[in-house]
Design a protein around this motif. Structure first.
Motif, mmCIF file in Angstrom:
data_model
loop_
_atom_site.group_PDB
_atom_site.id
_atom_site.type_symbol
_atom_site.label_atom_id
_atom_site.label_comp_id
_atom_site.label_asym_id
_atom_site.label_seq_id
_atom_site.Cartn_x
_atom_site.Cartn_y
_atom_site.Cartn_z
ATOM 1 N N GLY A 349 -0.035 -1.966 16.762
ATOM 2 C CA GLY A 349 -1.420 -1.572 16.992
ATOM 3 C C GLY A 349 -2.044 -0.793 15.856
ATOM 4 N N ASP A 350 -1.362 -0.705 14.695
ATOM 5 C CA ASP A 350 -1.898 0.024 13.549
ATOM 6 C C ASP A 350 -2.795 -0.880 12.713
ATOM 7 O OD1 ASP A 350 1.318 1.578 13.194
ATOM 8 O OD2 ASP A 350 -0.473 2.378 14.193
ATOM 9 N N LEU A 351 -3.840 -0.284 12.136
ATOM 10 C CA LEU A 351 -4.746 -1.020 11.267
ATOM 11 C C LEU A 351 -4.163 -1.090 9.859
ATOM 12 C CD1 LEU A 351 -7.567 -2.331 10.767
ATOM 13 C CD2 LEU A 351 -8.370 -0.039 10.148
ATOM 14 N N VAL A 352 -4.187 -2.287 9.261
ATOM 15 C CA VAL A 352 -3.776 -2.484 7.874
ATOM 16 C C VAL A 352 -4.976 -3.026 7.108
ATOM 17 C CG1 VAL A 352 -2.295 -3.824 6.326
ATOM 18 C CG2 VAL A 352 -1.363 -2.906 8.444
ATOM 19 N N TYR A 353 -5.181 -2.521 5.887
ATOM 20 C CA TYR A 353 -6.268 -3.070 5.078
ATOM 21 C C TYR A 353 -5.852 -3.150 3.610
ATOM 22 C CZ TYR A 353 -7.616 1.528 3.120
ATOM 23 O OH TYR A 353 -7.632 2.722 2.445
ATOM 24 N N SER A 354 -6.442 -4.120 2.907
ATOM 25 C CA SER A 354 -6.212 -4.258 1.468
ATOM 26 C C SER A 354 -7.362 -3.591 0.725
ATOM 27 C CB SER A 354 -6.109 -5.733 1.070
ATOM 28 O OG SER A 354 -7.320 -6.409 1.341
ATOM 29 N N ASP A 355 -7.043 -3.033 -0.442
ATOM 30 C CA ASP A 355 -8.049 -2.376 -1.280
ATOM 31 C C ASP A 355 -7.956 -2.960 -2.684
ATOM 32 O OD1 ASP A 355 -9.239 1.034 -1.531
ATOM 33 O OD2 ASP A 355 -9.728 -0.707 -2.760
ATOM 34 N N VAL A 363 -1.964 1.333 5.456
ATOM 35 C CA VAL A 363 -1.895 1.332 6.912
ATOM 36 C C VAL A 363 -2.519 2.624 7.422
ATOM 37 C CG1 VAL A 363 0.427 2.362 6.937
ATOM 38 C CG2 VAL A 363 -0.377 1.061 8.919
ATOM 39 N N VAL A 364 -3.240 2.518 8.541
ATOM 40 C CA VAL A 364 -3.889 3.677 9.151
ATOM 41 C C VAL A 364 -3.121 4.050 10.410
ATOM 42 C CG1 VAL A 364 -6.023 4.617 10.110
ATOM 43 C CG2 VAL A 364 -6.124 2.925 8.256
ATOM 44 N N LYS A 365 -2.507 5.237 10.400
ATOM 45 C CA LYS A 365 -1.771 5.746 11.554
ATOM 46 C C LYS A 365 -2.384 7.079 11.966
ATOM 47 C CE LYS A 365 2.734 3.672 10.372
ATOM 48 N NZ LYS A 365 2.995 2.967 11.636
ATOM 49 N N ASP A 366 -2.846 7.157 13.221
ATOM 50 C CA ASP A 366 -3.479 8.385 13.723
ATOM 51 C C ASP A 366 -4.595 8.843 12.790
ATOM 52 O OD1 ASP A 366 -0.196 9.499 14.657
ATOM 53 O OD2 ASP A 366 -1.680 8.450 15.887
ATOM 54 N N LYS A 367 -5.383 7.865 12.323
ATOM 55 C CA LYS A 367 -6.543 8.104 11.449
ATOM 56 C C LYS A 367 -6.161 8.584 10.050
ATOM 57 C CE LYS A 367 -9.655 9.153 15.315
ATOM 58 N NZ LYS A 367 -10.663 10.096 15.865
ATOM 59 N N GLN A 368 -4.863 8.583 9.737
ATOM 60 C CA GLN A 368 -4.389 8.976 8.414
ATOM 61 C C GLN A 368 -3.982 7.713 7.646
ATOM 62 O OE1 GLN A 368 -4.564 12.243 7.319
ATOM 63 N NE2 GLN A 368 -5.578 12.502 9.302
ATOM 64 N N ILE A 369 -4.432 7.626 6.389
ATOM 65 C CA ILE A 369 -4.170 6.440 5.569
ATOM 66 C C ILE A 369 -2.906 6.638 4.743
ATOM 67 C CG2 ILE A 369 -5.053 4.971 3.726
ATOM 68 C CD1 ILE A 369 -7.870 5.666 4.660
#
Length: 548
Positions: A349-355, A363-369
């Motif tokens: 359920g964690d958000l992953v994004y490319s930059d 990866v964004v865990k508990d609003k921390q990148i």
């Protein structure tokens, strides 16, 4: 004492073979009785040093020189890497660097001891651990397949007589799959067992060499530790899953659902039986229905966090989580304060994004990148999370001439997909390549510049290219977003024509979704109920469509 045993307890003269030993010649390495000492010393062609047997020293068994029969090899030629005698020095080894054979023996002995230590303390225990892990996996496999068989039987009871034939077929598929998996595990076990047997022999041979003081054995020893330092890859079993659907009498076979697979670490792949992984499906083509419109602002990518929440991203620096009523729940700013390349949601359920700006995947865990990957020479763009919780990333090199798909497991690169069997590039060098993993473990890429959906299997071997349906009457086929559903159907967004193309897992066109007033469809995803979410590029809307 028994006569045979008493004879074995008496050490006999090495010269006459009959009288008990009393003396020992340290230079000839022979035991002598009192009567044979004189005859032995009469041989003036050799030097002798006869001492009482109880005063003998523990001496090395020097190798006899093959070129000078009366000499022992007490030196070692470092240039030729062979033991030599004093006569050899002026014969074949004049001017060569020589060392004492004892010094070389000590060095070799140290190597032997190091090899023995590594085999006993690190390599051999690792192989034993693999055997233990395989047995554990075998137990899990037995339990899992038992539970799966029970689930199939229960589903069959619900459907009564009309489903009996399908239940029996599925049980047969599961049995075949189980037997195949057990066969593969047995082969793996046999391989490890053979290695363990060989390791035991090597260990015993090393101990024998170390105990023998035989220079010839030590000098000719060759280490085999490199062969065993890296053990065969550990097998990881992914048990089959059942995906039951709402019962419709005309489509019982299609709705029963099944997904079977098995994978391993370190690139070792075990294929599923064709009968189990390619089950025939007859699809009911219901008219697609637009069931919700979510206003999210300018968005280009969408990913389902759950059946009630979706992540989106666009051309600004924010990634936003909305519910299906359009309420903004969370807004995350990228670490670089630049536009993200793409987003995905992991199995946890964690958000992953490319930059692309920083060449990172985060990866964004508990609003921390947290930064998972940082690339050099390549820029990451589109991402997806797989059924095994790996990450697939599309990327392009710095001079924009090459592109590839790379699989990562826990931030470790485990697979690169770039060329077909003929060495030709699988993908164009363009940036835009949305990616998705299918239920049969195929990897599907929407290659915008190539105007094709490119599908490879889990090994990276090209299966097919889809270049659009012949009935296109508008602009050419140019796919952007791509996703797959529980029936291994492939859905891709035809951006300029405003269609969603639906294919089966083998690339056969099934139908369009073209009746939901789609405008510039871009990013796609499906939830667990096979509802399709379409992010429209310019309208700021995400549309939810029930298409099955």
């Amino acid at each position: 004492m028994h006569s045979q045993h008493s004879a074995q307890d008496v050490l006999l003269c090495g010269f006459c073979k009959t009288a008990p030993v009393q003396s020992h010649c340290e230079l000839c390495h022979i035991n002598l009785c009192k009567a044979c000492v004189g005859e032995h010393l009469s041989d003036s062609s050799k030097r002798h040093n006869v001492v009482p047997y109880t005063h003998r020293k523990s001496t090395l068994l020097y190798q006899n020189c093959p070129d000078h029969a009366d000499k022992h090899c007490e030196l070692y030629c470092d240039i030729c890497d062979v033991p030599v005698c004093s006569s050899c020095v002026s014969d074949k080894h004049e001017g060569h660097k020589l060392s004492d054979v004892m010094k070389k023996l000590n060095s070799k002995t140290e190597d032997l001891q190091n090899d023995l230590e590594e085999l006993e303390t690190r390599i051999y225990p690792r192989y034993e651990k693999i055997i233990s892990d395989v047995q554990t996996e075998r137990a899990k496999l037995e339990t899992g397949y038992g539970e799966l068989t029970t689930a199939v039987a229960q589903q069959g009871e619900v459907w009564h007589t009309e489903i009996t034939a399908i239940v029996n077929q599925r049980k047969s598929d599961i049995k075949d799959m189980k037997n195949k998996h057990l066969e593969d595990l047995t082969k793996h076990t046999d391989e490890i067992t053979r290695n363990i047997t060989e390791l035991k022999k090597i260990i015993q041979d090393l101990k024998t060499i170390l105990e023998s003081n035989d220079v010839s054995l030590t000098a000719t020893y060759t280490s085999r530790n490199d062969e065993f330092r890296k053990p065969p890859p550990k097998i990881q079993i992914t048990l089959p899953s059942l995906f039951p659907q709402k019962i419709k009498k005309d489509h019982l076979n299609q709705l029963f659902g099944s997904a079977l697979s098995i994978t391993t670490e370190d690139g070792y792949i075990m294929q599923t039986p064709e009968a189990a992984s390619s089950l025939p499906v007859e699809l009911p083509f219901d008219e697609p229905q637009l069931t919700a419109t979510i206003h999210t602002g300018f968005r280009s990518s969408v990913a389902c966090r759950s059946d009630e929440e979706i992540w989106t991203c666009g051309s600004d620096k924010f990634m936003k989580l909305h519910n299906l009523q359009g309420k903004l729940l969370v807004s995350i700013q990228t670490k670089s304060r630049k536009q993200p390349g793409d987003i995905a949601v992991t199995r946890d359920g964690d958000l992953v994004y490319s930059d692309p700006k920083t060449r990172t995947v985060n990866v964004v865990k508990d609003k921390q990148i947290q930064t998972m990957l940082r690339l050099q020479g390549w820029t990451p763009h589109y991402v997806c999370s797989t059924s095994s919780n790996d990450l697939l990333v599309t990327m392009i090199n710095d001079d924009k001439t090459q592109s590839k798909v790379v699989r990562y497991s826990d931030s470790t690169e485990t697979q690169t997909i770039q060329f077909d069997d003929h060495g030709c590039p699988l993908y164009s060098s363009d940036v835009y390549k949305y990616i998705s993993e299918n239920r049969n473990l195929d990897i599907c890429v929407a290659d915008f510049m190539a105007k094709a959906v490119v599908v490879v299997n889990q090994s990276g071997k090209l299966r097919f290219r889809y270049t659009g349906h012949p009935s296109y009457t508008k602009k050419s086929f140019e796919p952007f977003g791509i996703t797959t559903d529980s029936q291994s159907q492939i859905l891709t967004a035809d951006y300029y024509n405003g269609y969603i193309d639906i294919l089966d897992q083998d690339g056969q066109f099934l139908r369009f979704i073209d009746n939901c007033d789609l405008r510039d469809p871009h990013g796609l995803c499906v939830d667990t109920r096979d509802n399709l979410f379409v992010a429209e590029r310019w309208s700021g809307k995400v549309k939810k469509i029930q298409y099955r």
